[in-house]
Design a protein around this motif. Sequence first.
Motif, PDB file in Angstrom:
ATOM      1  N   ASN A  36      -2.043  14.912  -1.596  1.00 43.63           N
ATOM      2  CA  ASN A  36      -2.372  14.033  -0.475  1.00 43.63           C
ATOM      3  C   ASN A  36      -3.186  12.844  -0.992  1.00 43.63           C
ATOM      4  O   ASN A  36      -4.229  13.007  -1.618  1.00 43.63           O
ATOM      5  N   PHE A  37      -2.649  11.657  -0.741  1.00 45.18           N
ATOM      6  CA  PHE A  37      -3.269  10.423  -1.209  1.00 45.18           C
ATOM      7  C   PHE A  37      -3.289   9.406  -0.077  1.00 45.18           C
ATOM      8  O   PHE A  37      -2.388   9.376   0.766  1.00 45.18           O
ATOM      9  N   SER A  38      -4.312   8.564  -0.084  1.00 50.61           N
ATOM     10  CA  SER A  38      -4.348   7.413   0.820  1.00 50.61           C
ATOM     11  C   SER A  38      -4.597   6.170  -0.020  1.00 50.61           C
ATOM     12  O   SER A  38      -5.161   6.238  -1.114  1.00 50.61           O
ATOM     13  N   VAL A  45      -2.497   3.433   4.134  1.00 49.06           N
ATOM     14  CA  VAL A  45      -1.366   4.362   4.138  1.00 49.06           C
ATOM     15  C   VAL A  45      -1.853   5.745   3.717  1.00 49.06           C
ATOM     16  O   VAL A  45      -2.564   5.888   2.707  1.00 49.06           O
ATOM     17  N   TYR A  46      -1.467   6.743   4.487  1.00 51.37           N
ATOM     18  CA  TYR A  46      -1.773   8.139   4.167  1.00 51.37           C
ATOM     19  C   TYR A  46      -0.460   8.816   3.772  1.00 51.37           C
ATOM     20  O   TYR A  46       0.533   8.740   4.507  1.00 51.37           O
ATOM     21  N   SER A  47      -0.449   9.474   2.620  1.00 51.01           N
ATOM     22  CA  SER A  47       0.771  10.145   2.160  1.00 51.01           C
ATOM     23  C   SER A  47       0.458  11.598   1.838  1.00 51.01           C
ATOM     24  O   SER A  47      -0.640  11.926   1.381  1.00 51.01           O
ATOM     25  N   ASN A  53       0.830  -1.209   0.000  1.00 48.77           N
ATOM     26  CA  ASN A  53       0.000   0.000   0.000  1.00 48.77           C
ATOM     27  C   ASN A  53       0.864   1.258   0.000  1.00 48.77           C
ATOM     28  O   ASN A  53       0.525   2.259  -0.655  1.00 48.77           O
ATOM     29  N   LEU A  54       1.973   1.224   0.715  1.00 46.60           N
ATOM     30  CA  LEU A  54       2.875   2.383   0.749  1.00 46.60           C
ATOM     31  C   LEU A  54       3.449   2.651  -0.637  1.00 46.60           C
ATOM     32  O   LEU A  54       3.486   3.803  -1.096  1.00 46.60           O
ATOM     33  N   ASN A  55       3.875   1.597  -1.306  1.00 41.35           N
ATOM     34  CA  ASN A  55       4.422   1.774  -2.661  1.00 41.35           C
ATOM     35  C   ASN A  55       3.379   2.365  -3.597  1.00 41.35           C
ATOM     36  O   ASN A  55       3.690   3.240  -4.420  1.00 41.35           O
ATOM     37  N   ASN A  56       2.137   1.910  -3.490  1.00 39.45           N
ATOM     38  CA  ASN A  56       1.070   2.439  -4.344  1.00 39.45           C
ATOM     39  C   ASN A  56       0.764   3.898  -4.021  1.00 39.45           C
ATOM     40  O   ASN A  56       0.555   4.714  -4.919  1.00 39.45           O
ATOM     41  N   ASN A 115      12.173  12.271  -6.031  1.00 38.68           N
ATOM     42  CA  ASN A 115      13.374  11.909  -5.282  1.00 38.68           C
ATOM     43  C   ASN A 115      13.023  11.506  -3.854  1.00 38.68           C
ATOM     44  O   ASN A 115      13.568  10.540  -3.311  1.00 38.68           O
ATOM     45  N   ALA A 116      12.117  12.265  -3.252  1.00 41.54           N
ATOM     46  CA  ALA A 116      11.747  11.996  -1.864  1.00 41.54           C
ATOM     47  C   ALA A 116      11.055  10.642  -1.723  1.00 41.54           C
ATOM     48  O   ALA A 116      11.312   9.900  -0.766  1.00 41.54           O
ATOM     49  N   THR A 117      10.171  10.282  -2.676  1.00 37.93           N
ATOM     50  CA  THR A 117       9.471   8.999  -2.578  1.00 37.93           C
ATOM     51  C   THR A 117      10.424   7.823  -2.765  1.00 37.93           C
ATOM     52  O   THR A 117      10.158   6.722  -2.280  1.00 37.93           O
ATOM     53  N   ASN A 118      11.533   8.063  -3.452  1.00 37.58           N
ATOM     54  CA  ASN A 118      12.542   7.006  -3.592  1.00 37.58           C
ATOM     55  C   ASN A 118      13.461   6.922  -2.373  1.00 37.58           C
ATOM     56  O   ASN A 118      13.849   5.833  -1.943  1.00 37.58           O
ATOM     57  N   LEU A 119      13.802   8.088  -1.809  1.00 38.94           N
ATOM     58  CA  LEU A 119      14.804   8.130  -0.750  1.00 38.94           C
ATOM     59  C   LEU A 119      14.244   7.808   0.628  1.00 38.94           C
ATOM     60  O   LEU A 119      14.847   7.050   1.393  1.00 38.94           O
ATOM     61  N   LEU A 120      13.080   8.373   0.973  1.00 35.91           N
ATOM     62  CA  LEU A 120      12.585   8.253   2.348  1.00 35.91           C
ATOM     63  C   LEU A 120      12.345   6.805   2.785  1.00 35.91           C
ATOM     64  O   LEU A 120      12.747   6.426   3.896  1.00 35.91           O
ATOM     65  N   PRO A 121      11.735   5.940   1.944  1.00 36.62           N
ATOM     66  CA  PRO A 121      11.592   4.538   2.379  1.00 36.62           C
ATOM     67  C   PRO A 121      12.922   3.825   2.552  1.00 36.62           C
ATOM     68  O   PRO A 121      13.012   2.854   3.306  1.00 36.62           O
TER      69      PRO A 121
END
Length: 674
Positions: free
Chosen positions: A67-69, A77-79, A47-50, A98-104
């Motif tokens: 903002n997506f869940s 997951v709330y993003s 769910n986080l990846n999606n 970049n942030a979605t790749n780095l933070l996880p």
Amino acid sequence: MAMVSSILLFLSAICIFIAQAFAQPNFLYHFCLDNGNYTSKSTYNANLNNALSSLSSNTEIDYGFYNFSYGQNPDKVYSLGLCRGDVQPDICRSCLNNATNLLPLLCPNQKEAIGWYDYCMLRYSFRDIFNIKETGPSFYMWNKKNVSANLDQFNQDLRTLLDSKRVQAAAGGSLRKFAAGNATAPNNQTLYSLVQCTPDLSEQDCSDCLAWAFGNIPQCCGGKQGGRYITPSCYFRFEVYLFYVAKADNASSPSPPLVPSVSPPPLNKTAAAKGKESNKSRTVMIIVVSIISFVVLIIISFYIYLRVRKPREKPQGESTDEIRSVESLQLGFGNIKVATDDFSDANMLGKGGFGVVYKGKLSDGQVIAVKRLSKNSSQGDLEFKNEVLLVAKLQHRNLVRLLGFCLEGIERLLIYEFVPNGSLDNFIFDPIKCVQLDWERRYKIIGGIARGLLYLHEDSRLRIIHRDLKASNILLDSEMNPKISDFGMARLFELDQSEGNTSRIVGTYGYMSPEYVMHGQFSVKSDVFSFGVLLLEIISGRKNSSFRNGENIEDLLSYAWKNWKKSTVSNLVDPTLKAGLTTEIMRCIHIGLLCVQENVVDRPTMASVVLMLNSYSITLPIPSEPAFFMNSGTESNICLQWEHDSRLIESNQSKSSSVQASINDVSITELSPR
């Protein structure tokens, strides 16, 4: 082919890293919040990846707020993504990508995390974070340069400017709550400021959030020419130079196609600066293209080499690989027997629950320490293999180095580097030798142990929980540098695993965390607890076991906590150190109490501990009550568990009762935990 794929992925990662290093804005900071964990194969991870993919791939939104869940509770997951209000859409999306790749990657198993770049912020959580004002966790940064004169007037002008921008930003709509502007400051300076809230906040919440952040200016950047305070819901920045796109002063205007500046432009040299910037861009592009071309050429050449060479027979099974990896370390029993003079008493260095340690000298002159496991040792084949495989792969200056092993008949030997000063407990608990450890040396030992544990937990290719960290397992070399030893009880974690359970409790009384003792739950925070106990022992010169304090019998943690509550922590300090009592010692006691808190979540990670030991600008949180093992009331029940739990395996090891800123040259960063 698996090897080829791995190499291709590795080289591709290098290319991406190089390209991003040249082209992307500064990464500021991140928090991995200990509010729950997930594994790589879990529903939450999917769910986080999606959710992150939906956020970073959206091209319809051009106002910088996403903002997506995704998914259903309890794995929903709330993003949330927010770009700086003066950043144009393509730069915004690039920053968030970049942030979605780095933070996880920075927070590989935490369900809740937040990270900031210069141009954007990304956060995700298992809980609903939309439409909620949150001011923690937060951090701040400041310009190193001080206000030279008229500080009171400067502060007044700054506050007037910030308050006007706060009103303007809070009045913004549901798409953007952002404002930037400037005002005249003393000494013919121009003061620039930028404020922003996540636009899902109400007008009042945005105003309150910014007002709270402004209230931290004296702590954050009082008297400085610039600074910023950043929270999950709002942030502000001010400088005496233009750091944002000037046309963004009007919050309702669309952003121009320019990259925001992050340093002061040269005075009266605007045209020259633009020309230099253009030349710099061309140079960077040439370098990046050349590097990528070179790497692609290497990939093709290596792939051809692997295709044409004769395939090698693949070893059968993981155990075969493990055995081959340590075969070169196996030494003959006869050689070790000669080296130790037939394990003579004169060469005995120490004796513990798992056997005897001897000093030896190999034929090439190298001095060694040989751990000869006793024939009835509770450390069986599993622990022996565990220690060989683990320690052989570890390389760090604060870990003892395994040189080899011997497995012949019933004899099992481990051969280590010789560490001449023996174990730490022989110094800190000895009324004569303890004098040799002044505070400078003790502080150096504390820092070395912390770095060694950090390596085990995060920096090695494996994630390792030691599970038996104590003073007798810290060896001191000729320069009194600490080396963590004895990995017989260590547990190896997968990189995405954060905790484990066992029904076989092993370790040493007084050093084990309460969740491990009572429930068999262990994690990196179990080692943090042990480190906290060890830190307090190093400072006090007392063991964390029962001792008489006047008319009472209590343990070290109870004694430390009582003195902390009474503001008499100097009572805890080894009398040999009191003449040189410093705020550094007091700070270390504070850190030790943070490590031994009963609640696992409240304890810091070793990364945080190392940061706290090395940065005096970080404000330490207030510790909560530690876990006591000798006291009254509920604590005595823990003692009963020790006495009657049939799972606990006793030994006499070591004569103890044992059981088995923008990142540039003008900013400094300060963290403020939740």
